[in-house]
Design an enzyme around this catalytic site. Structure first.
Site, short mmCIF file in Angstrom:
data_model
loop_
_atom_site.label_atom_id
_atom_site.label_comp_id
_atom_site.label_asym_id
_atom_site.label_seq_id
_atom_site.Cartn_x
_atom_site.Cartn_y
_atom_site.Cartn_z
N ASP A 150 0.84 -1.19 0.00
CA ASP A 150 0.00 0.00 0.00
C ASP A 150 0.87 1.25 0.00
O ASP A 150 2.04 1.20 0.40
CB ASP A 150 -0.89 0.02 1.26
CG ASP A 150 -1.89 -1.13 1.27
OD1 ASP A 150 -2.21 -1.65 0.20
OD2 ASP A 150 -2.33 -1.48 2.38
N1 URA Z 1 -1.22 -5.95 3.85
C1 URA Z 1 -1.74 -4.70 3.82
O1 URA Z 1 -2.78 -4.45 4.39
N2 URA Z 1 -1.05 -3.75 3.17
C2 URA Z 1 0.13 -3.96 2.54
O2 URA Z 1 0.72 -3.04 1.99
C3 URA Z 1 0.64 -5.26 2.59
C4 URA Z 1 -0.06 -6.24 3.24
#
Ligand code: URA
Length: 235
Positions: free
Chosen positions: A101
Site C-alpha cells: 500500500d
Molecule cells: N497488507 C496490507 O494491508 N497492506 C500492505 O501493503 C501489505 C499487506
C-alpha cells in the site's frame, strides 16, 4: 543493440575505450573479429572482449526499502511510483513484485524477471510474507488464536491461517509480527480490522527467503547479492 553499447552496458569499459578497442580487434562475435562499434547484435551471440566472455544480463533484481507516500506501480500520471525512485537511467521493463500500500514501508523486490515474479506471487505457492505492524488497542492471545484459525476479511473470504507474534502491548497501541501466506489487497489491515484493531504502521520485513536489509534507508535500493539470487533460485 550496438556492439559498443552492449559492452558498455555490461561495464566492459567506457564507450570511448570500447570504440577504440573494437577497432583494434578486441571484440569477437561468434568467433569472428568485429571492428565496427555499431555492429548490430540480436542478443543471442557469444561475445568476447579482450578474450573475456561478456554475457548480457537479461534480468536485473533490486531490493528496495519502500518509503511511505509512493505507490507500487510501474507508472502513474499523478503519483510518484517506486520505479521513479530508481531514476531515469533504469531499464524500462522493471516492475515491483507484488504491491505494498502507499503508506506501507519495507521490503519490495523490483525486477524484470516475470517467471520469478510468478513463482513468488502465485497463490498456490504460499510464499511467506512477514510484516511488523503497530495497531490500535491491546492485542491479546485471543488474537493469536483467531489469526491461527483464519479470520473473515470481507466479501466472503476467510484469510488463511496466519502467524501472529505479540512484541509489545501498550495502553493505546500494540506491536506485532505477522506472517501471512497469501497476498490479498490490504490483507494485513483487513485481518486486524476483522478482530477490532486498526493498523497504523506497516512494514514488510521478509518475502520468502528475502529479508529486508536494515542498512537500506527508506527509499534506497541495491542489487540483490549472489547469495540472495541463489536463495531465490535464479543464480
Ligand atoms: N497488507 C496490507 O494491508 N497492506 C500492505 O501493503 C501489505 C499487506
Amino acid at each position: 543493440m550496438r556492439l559498443d553499447k552492449y559492452l558498455a552496458d555490461m561495464n566492459a569499459g567506457t564507450r570511448k575505450e570500447l570504440k577504440n578497442g573494437i577497432r583494434k580487434g578486441l571484440a569477437v562475435v561468434d568467433g569472428t573479429v568485429i571492428r565496427d562499434p555499431g555492429y548490430a547484435l540480436s542478443g543471442t551471440e557469444k561475445v568476447t572482449y579482450g578474450g573475456r566472455e561478456i554475457a548480457y544480463a537479461a534480468y536485473e533484481y533490486y531490493l528496495m526499502n519502500k518509503p511511505a507516500g509512493v505507490i507500487s506501480a510501474t507508472e502513474d500520471s499523478r503519483q510518484k511510483t517506486v520505479l521513479d525512485l530508481l531514476g531515469e537511467q533504469r531499464r524500462k521493463d522493471l516492475f515491483p513484485v507484488g504491491r505494498l500500500d502507499k503508506d506501507t514501508v519495507g521490503l519490495l523486490l523490483i525486477t524484470n524477471d516475470g517467471a520469478l515474479s510468478h513463482r513468488l506471487l502465485a497463490p498456490k505457492k504460499h510464499v511467506d510474507k512477514i510484516y511488523f505492524a503497530r495497531v490500535t488497542g491491546r492485542v491479546t492471545g485471543e488474537a493469536v488464536d483467531r489469526f491461527a484459525e483464519g479470520v473473515p476479511i470481507g466479501e466472503g473470504i476467510i484469510a488463511r491461517p496466519a502467524g501472529l507474534e505479540i512484541l509489545e502491548v501498550g495502553e493505546e497501541f500494540s506491536e506485532v509480527r505477522v506472517t501471512i501466506h497469501e497476498g490479498r489487497f490490504h490483507q494485513v489491515k483487513r485481518m486486524f480490522l476483522a478482530i477490532g484493531h486498526e493498523v497504523v504502521y506497516l512494514k514488510r520485513l521478509a518475502m520468502g527467503p528475502l529479508v529486508l536489509d536494515e542498512d537500506l534507508e527508506e527509499g534506497a535500493y541495491r542489487p540483490l547479492t549472489p547469495e540472495e539470487l541463489q536463495l531465490l533460485g535464479v543464480d
